[in-house]
Motif scaffolding. Structure first.
Motif, mmCIF file in Angstrom:
data_model
loop_
_atom_site.group_PDB
_atom_site.id
_atom_site.type_symbol
_atom_site.label_atom_id
_atom_site.label_comp_id
_atom_site.label_asym_id
_atom_site.label_seq_id
_atom_site.Cartn_x
_atom_site.Cartn_y
_atom_site.Cartn_z
ATOM 1 N N THR A 159 0.805 -1.227 0.000
ATOM 2 C CA THR A 159 0.000 0.000 0.000
ATOM 3 C C THR A 159 0.835 1.273 0.000
ATOM 4 O O THR A 159 0.370 2.321 -0.449
ATOM 5 N N GLY A 160 2.032 1.216 0.578
ATOM 6 C CA GLY A 160 2.853 2.427 0.735
ATOM 7 C C GLY A 160 2.417 3.258 1.929
ATOM 8 O O GLY A 160 2.960 4.338 2.173
ATOM 9 N N ARG A 274 6.061 12.141 -9.526
ATOM 10 C CA ARG A 274 5.640 12.245 -10.930
ATOM 11 C C ARG A 274 4.588 11.191 -11.277
ATOM 12 O O ARG A 274 3.619 11.471 -11.978
ATOM 13 N N LEU A 275 4.780 9.976 -10.774
ATOM 14 C CA LEU A 275 3.807 8.917 -11.064
ATOM 15 C C LEU A 275 2.473 9.228 -10.377
ATOM 16 O O LEU A 275 1.396 9.068 -10.973
ATOM 17 N N PRO A 288 -1.578 7.255 -2.015
ATOM 18 C CA PRO A 288 -0.342 8.016 -1.804
ATOM 19 C C PRO A 288 0.658 7.161 -1.021
ATOM 20 O O PRO A 288 0.293 6.537 -0.030
ATOM 21 N N SER A 289 1.877 7.112 -1.530
ATOM 22 C CA SER A 289 2.842 6.154 -0.994
ATOM 23 C C SER A 289 4.013 6.825 -0.292
ATOM 24 O O SER A 289 4.467 7.889 -0.695
ATOM 25 N N PHE A 293 7.307 2.577 -4.341
ATOM 26 C CA PHE A 293 6.322 2.046 -5.297
ATOM 27 C C PHE A 293 4.999 2.749 -5.056
ATOM 28 O O PHE A 293 4.813 3.383 -4.001
ATOM 29 N N VAL A 294 4.109 2.619 -6.031
ATOM 30 C CA VAL A 294 2.765 3.188 -5.863
ATOM 31 C C VAL A 294 1.753 2.137 -6.328
ATOM 32 O O VAL A 294 1.916 1.518 -7.389
#
Ligand code: PLP
Length: 369
Positions: A159-160, A274-275, A288-289, A293-294
């Protein structure tokens, strides 16, 4: 009934955890590894490895002193392990009797459950909410006198999400009869460490890995931190040669090259923004991570997206089967050049599969499906 050899009953009920490692050619944004590489100083040492490094049994203690000094704890508060995986395994072996309860919030890293179940422990899971936030209140409520192991990854995978320091401390203090593991595998990318509480709170354990920010997943090197008394118990079940000589020989160089880590982490954080911005602009639901990773929601397009990205030479991870993650794909961030490539290919891949963003169904609705 056959009287031949049988595995323990509990082992017969386990499923093998078999990550999709085969055919991972291309840009590997699927396993949260550091895809930039590792410190050049580590590679330099590897190029000049002597036969003696390989023919003698590896000595873990100097490595434990090096990690302890870099983290500001004593070496008696560190056990080096064969990746964080082994740290979890050792905790389960040290503290769990059959029937004891292990508590985890899901979705999370799979190995907590597997190692706990293998001891005969009962695993109690607490589902995160729609926002996939850390379910603090629910986890606290789920503690019982039989709870003997609690594992929390912060930042969490997939999940981040993070748990706050106050939440983690409250959890550790609410279950003094349990080993509480705070897994800081992704701490370089966000979240608040509890490192300063090692040696202060007896039932607190923290693990760190060299597989993520350090770019050394192939070395299988992790560190478990805890109080001296508890680690004395845990060392009794650890193999004396659990960490290989190559990893130990390179450890100091990896720790010393802080510049490399800082440069890589900065690129990941920039790529993550950016992602997330890309998902935001396209109305693609994402979480939101605080990690490298996202996780995002592609609904019924997720399989097509993973396949299309693979065609384009970029591996991303389908997390559909994680609890609460139906329709989700997780993408790891790499260095700046790799993020450029990702952000060029991702919109093209979405266009070529005819993707239109879908609102994420609620957990309750999904359960009814
Ligand atoms: C939260 C978490 N902990 C631990 C690990 C595994 O770490 P290691 O490679 O040190 O075994 C992972 C790997 O994905 C992870 O996501």
């Amino acid at each position: 009934m056959s009287n031949g050899l049988r595995a323990r009953r509990v082992v017969e009920t386990l499923k093998e955890y078999h990550p999709p490692l085969g055919g991972r050619d291309g840009l590997r944004l699927d396993f949260n590894e550091n895809v930039d590489g590792c410190s050049p100083r580590v590679l330099q040492i590897l190029h000049s490895i002597s036969a003696e490094t390989l023919n003698k049994y590896p000595e873990r203690e100097p490595g434990e002193r090096a990690v302890a000094s870099s983290l500001g704890v004593s070496s008696a508060q560190v056990v080096l392990t064969n990746g964080v995986d082994e740290a979890i395994h050792l905790l389960a072996e040290t503290y769990l009797e059959p029937g004891d309860e292990t508590l985890i919030a899901v979705p999370t890293f799979s190995m907590y459950e597997i190692y706990a179940l293998a001891t005969g422990s009962v695993v109690r899971t607490v589902q995160s909410n729609e926002a996939l936030e850390f379910p603090f209140a629910e986890l606290l409520r789920a503690i019982t006198p039989k709870t003997r192991l609690i594992c929390v990854a912060s930042p969490n995978n997939p999940t981040g999400a993070i748990a706050t320091r106050e939440q983690l401390l409250a959890l550790v203090q609410a279950a003094p009869q349990a080993a509480v593991l705070i897994d800081e595998a992704y701490i370089h990318f966000g979240g608040e460490s509890l490192l300063d509480q090692i040696g202060v709170i007896d039932n607190l354990f923290i693990c760190r890995t060299f597989s993520k920010a350090f770019g050394l997943a192939g070395f299988r090197l992790g560190a478990l931190l805890g109080s001296v008394g508890q680690l004395t118990m845990l060392r009794r079940v650890a193999s004396p040669y659990n960490v290989n000589g190559l990893a130990l020989t390179c450890l100091q160089a990896a720790l010393d090259d802080r510049e490399y880590i800082a440069g890589y982490v900065a690129q990941v954080l920039e790529g993550r923004s950016r992602l997330e911005e890309f998902y935001h602009e396209r109305n693609i639901p994402f979480w939101p991570s605080q990690a490298n990773f996202v996780l995002a929601y592609f609904g019924s397009y997720r399989q097509a997206l993973v396949a299309e990205m693979r065609q384009r030479g970029i591996l991303v991870r389908d997390r559909n089967s994680d609890p609460g993650c139906a329709g989700c794909v997780r993408i790891t961030l790499g260095n700046r050049v790799q993020t450029e490539r990702l952000l060029r290919q991702l919109p093209e891949a979405l266009a070529s599969i005819g993707f239109t963003p879908q609102p994420r169904p609620t957990l309750a609705a999904k359960e009814a499906l």
